[in-house]
Design an enzyme around this catalytic site. Structure first.
Site, PDB file in Angstrom:
ATOM      1  N   ARG A  94      -0.419  -8.650  13.600  1.00 35.54           N
ATOM      2  CA  ARG A  94      -0.956  -7.692  12.625  1.00 35.54           C
ATOM      3  C   ARG A  94      -1.837  -8.401  11.604  1.00 35.54           C
ATOM      4  O   ARG A  94      -2.880  -7.869  11.198  1.00 35.54           O
ATOM      5  CB  ARG A  94       0.201  -6.952  11.929  1.00 35.54           C
ATOM      6  CG  ARG A  94       0.828  -5.902  12.825  1.00 35.54           C
ATOM      7  CD  ARG A  94       2.269  -5.618  12.477  1.00 35.54           C
ATOM      8  NE  ARG A  94       2.442  -4.893  11.234  1.00 35.54           N
ATOM      9  CZ  ARG A  94       3.591  -4.858  10.554  1.00 35.54           C
ATOM     10  NH1 ARG A  94       4.642  -5.525  10.986  1.00 35.54           N
ATOM     11  NH2 ARG A  94       3.673  -4.169   9.449  1.00 35.54           N
ATOM     12  N   ARG A 125      11.499  -1.327  10.437  1.00 37.54           N
ATOM     13  CA  ARG A 125      10.466  -0.985  11.410  1.00 37.54           C
ATOM     14  C   ARG A 125      10.514  -1.951  12.589  1.00 37.54           C
ATOM     15  O   ARG A 125      10.712  -3.146  12.414  1.00 37.54           O
ATOM     16  CB  ARG A 125       9.090  -1.065  10.743  1.00 37.54           C
ATOM     17  CG  ARG A 125       8.765   0.176   9.949  1.00 37.54           C
ATOM     18  CD  ARG A 125       7.519   0.037   9.153  1.00 37.54           C
ATOM     19  NE  ARG A 125       6.385  -0.526   9.875  1.00 37.54           N
ATOM     20  CZ  ARG A 125       5.146  -0.527   9.398  1.00 37.54           C
ATOM     21  NH1 ARG A 125       4.895   0.020   8.218  1.00 37.54           N
ATOM     22  NH2 ARG A 125       4.173  -1.063  10.081  1.00 37.54           N
ATOM     23  N   ARG A 158      11.957  -6.070   4.518  1.00 33.70           N
ATOM     24  CA  ARG A 158      11.688  -4.674   4.189  1.00 33.70           C
ATOM     25  C   ARG A 158      12.537  -3.685   4.997  1.00 33.70           C
ATOM     26  O   ARG A 158      12.798  -3.902   6.171  1.00 33.70           O
ATOM     27  CB  ARG A 158      10.193  -4.454   4.465  1.00 33.70           C
ATOM     28  CG  ARG A 158       9.722  -3.054   4.573  1.00 33.70           C
ATOM     29  CD  ARG A 158       8.234  -2.987   4.421  1.00 33.70           C
ATOM     30  NE  ARG A 158       7.510  -3.048   5.679  1.00 33.70           N
ATOM     31  CZ  ARG A 158       6.202  -2.839   5.779  1.00 33.70           C
ATOM     32  NH1 ARG A 158       5.485  -2.622   4.695  1.00 33.70           N
ATOM     33  NH2 ARG A 158       5.614  -2.896   6.938  1.00 33.70           N
ATOM     34  N   ARG A 161      -9.267   0.863   9.198  1.00 33.29           N
ATOM     35  CA  ARG A 161      -8.911  -0.512   9.518  1.00 33.29           C
ATOM     36  C   ARG A 161     -10.016  -1.224  10.289  1.00 33.29           C
ATOM     37  O   ARG A 161      -9.866  -2.414  10.598  1.00 33.29           O
ATOM     38  CB  ARG A 161      -7.641  -0.526  10.372  1.00 33.29           C
ATOM     39  CG  ARG A 161      -6.341  -0.745   9.587  1.00 33.29           C
ATOM     40  CD  ARG A 161      -5.214  -0.679  10.603  1.00 33.29           C
ATOM     41  NE  ARG A 161      -3.998  -1.330  10.260  1.00 33.29           N
ATOM     42  CZ  ARG A 161      -2.930  -0.728   9.720  1.00 33.29           C
ATOM     43  NH1 ARG A 161      -2.999   0.523   9.349  1.00 33.29           N
ATOM     44  NH2 ARG A 161      -1.816  -1.387   9.539  1.00 33.29           N
ATOM     45  N   LYS A 217       0.828  -1.209   0.000  1.00 32.63           N
ATOM     46  CA  LYS A 217       0.000   0.000   0.000  1.00 32.63           C
ATOM     47  C   LYS A 217       0.869   1.269   0.000  1.00 32.63           C
ATOM     48  O   LYS A 217       0.632   2.182  -0.782  1.00 32.63           O
ATOM     49  CB  LYS A 217      -0.928   0.026   1.229  1.00 32.63           C
ATOM     50  CG  LYS A 217      -1.853  -1.172   1.338  1.00 32.63           C
ATOM     51  CD  LYS A 217      -2.804  -1.053   2.529  1.00 32.63           C
ATOM     52  CE  LYS A 217      -2.139  -1.065   3.880  1.00 32.63           C
ATOM     53  NZ  LYS A 217      -1.519  -2.350   4.261  1.00 32.63           N
TER      54      LYS A 217
HETATM   55  P1  AMP Z   1       1.042   0.622   9.140  1.00 34.82           P
HETATM   56  O1  AMP Z   1       2.214   1.507   8.904  1.00 34.82           O
HETATM   57  O2  AMP Z   1      -0.170   1.034   8.362  1.00 34.82           O
HETATM   58  O3  AMP Z   1       1.379  -0.836   8.972  1.00 34.82           O
HETATM   59  O4  AMP Z   1       0.655   0.806  10.678  1.00 34.82           O
HETATM   60  C1  AMP Z   1       1.560   0.479  11.719  1.00 34.82           C
HETATM   61  C2  AMP Z   1       0.811   0.317  13.027  1.00 34.82           C
HETATM   62  O5  AMP Z   1       0.169   1.551  13.376  1.00 34.82           O
HETATM   63  C3  AMP Z   1      -0.310  -0.711  13.014  1.00 34.82           C
HETATM   64  O6  AMP Z   1       0.157  -2.036  13.241  1.00 34.82           O
HETATM   65  C4  AMP Z   1      -1.184  -0.197  14.161  1.00 34.82           C
HETATM   66  O7  AMP Z   1      -0.605  -0.486  15.406  1.00 34.82           O
HETATM   67  C5  AMP Z   1      -1.109   1.309  13.961  1.00 34.82           C
HETATM   68  N1  AMP Z   1      -2.152   1.805  13.026  1.00 34.82           N
HETATM   69  C6  AMP Z   1      -1.946   2.400  11.819  1.00 34.82           C
HETATM   70  N2  AMP Z   1      -3.103   2.748  11.237  1.00 34.82           N
HETATM   71  C7  AMP Z   1      -4.091   2.356  12.094  1.00 34.82           C
HETATM   72  C8  AMP Z   1      -5.506   2.413  12.044  1.00 34.82           C
HETATM   73  N3  AMP Z   1      -6.166   2.943  10.993  1.00 34.82           N
HETATM   74  N4  AMP Z   1      -6.194   1.912  13.111  1.00 34.82           N
HETATM   75  C9  AMP Z   1      -5.553   1.392  14.174  1.00 34.82           C
HETATM   76  N5  AMP Z   1      -4.219   1.279  14.271  1.00 34.82           N
HETATM   77  C10 AMP Z   1      -3.474   1.761  13.243  1.00 34.82           C
END
Ligand code: AMP
Length: 214
Positions: free
Chosen positions: A171, A160, A126, A87, A13
């Site tokens: 996740r 990360r 990654r 989400r 994404k």
């Molecule tokens: P991402 O970079 O999108 O993979 O997000 C990393 C982490 O941030 C996720 O594993 C969640 O802990 C938190 N996070 C990001 N976006 C959301 C969301 N829309 N709702 C809840 N937690 C989020």
């Protein structure tokens, strides 16, 4: 045009959102990036969400909806790309309302489909440029041999904290339990467009272009 990129962690994404920003002048709204920025700058909210993020859980709807609300007031220009948001169904309902309040619509939801085996392989390989966030991958797009980021010239790269197998398992479970119901939700609304997220970056980009311009 306002769009959502929907898919499990590692679906690509962020990579595809960055291309759309470059090619179409759209604005990427990544709640994950916003939360990481809050952590890095040491805000109270950032401290509150740190442990949840590292464990791979979802932070509260209230926090992420608040982050998106703040940004929607900005000029959307060629449109917003929602990356990693919504989400949950509550977030999806809230986004619909926030867009309506701004007199805007959601034009497409692109589901990027990738199988779990590929996700684990992608995520554990990654890394990103510490300066500009360009995404690299040991398998498909390695960091250049001279150690210099091809986008910004930066020389520091990081992984990360949540890109490890334990956190990834959580996740993925969160994705299937709480996020994948959005596929049916947007299908019922007539917004859903599915692309195969397994191919090379350019192939997936081409499929997204077809899905958006349809
Ligand atoms: P991402 O970079 O999108 O993979 O997000 C990393 C982490 O941030 C996720 O594993 C969640 O802990 C938190 N996070 C990001 N976006 C959301 C969301 N829309 N709702 C809840 N937690 C989020």
């Amino acid at each position: 045009m306002n769009i959502i990129l929907l898919g499990p962690p590692g679906a690509g994404k962020g990579t595809q959102a960055r291309r759309l920003v470059e090619e179409r002048g759209m604005i990427q709204l990544s709640t994950g990036d916003m939360l990481r920025a809050a952590r890095a700058s040491g805000t109270e909210m950032g401290r509150k969400v740190a442990a949840i993020m590292d464990a791979g859980g979802l932070v509260t709807d209230e926090i992420v909806i608040g982050l998106i609300r703040e940004r929607l007031a900005d000029d959307g220009g060629a449109g917003f790309i929602f990356d990693g948001f919504p989400r949950t169904l509550a977030q999806a309902d809230a986004l619909g309302q926030l867009l309506a309040d701004e007199g805007q619509t959601l034009d497409a939801v692109v589901e990027m489909r990738v199988d779990d085996e590929a996700l684990v392989a992608r995520i554990t390989a990654r890394s990103t440029c510490a300066t500009c966030g360009e995404v690299y991958n040991d398998l498909s797009k390695p960091i250049p041999a001279d150690g210099v980021c091809e986008t910004c010239g930066g020389t520091e790269f990081k992984r990360r904290a949540d890109d490890n197998e334990d956190s990834l398992r959580t996740r993925l479970m969160e994705y299937y339990k709480k996020t994948s119901p959005l596929i049916g939700y947007y299908h019922a609304k007539g917004n859903l467009r599915v692309v195969d997220g397994l191919g090379a970056i350019e192939e997936v980009a081409a499929a997204i272009t077809v899905a958006l311009d349809r």
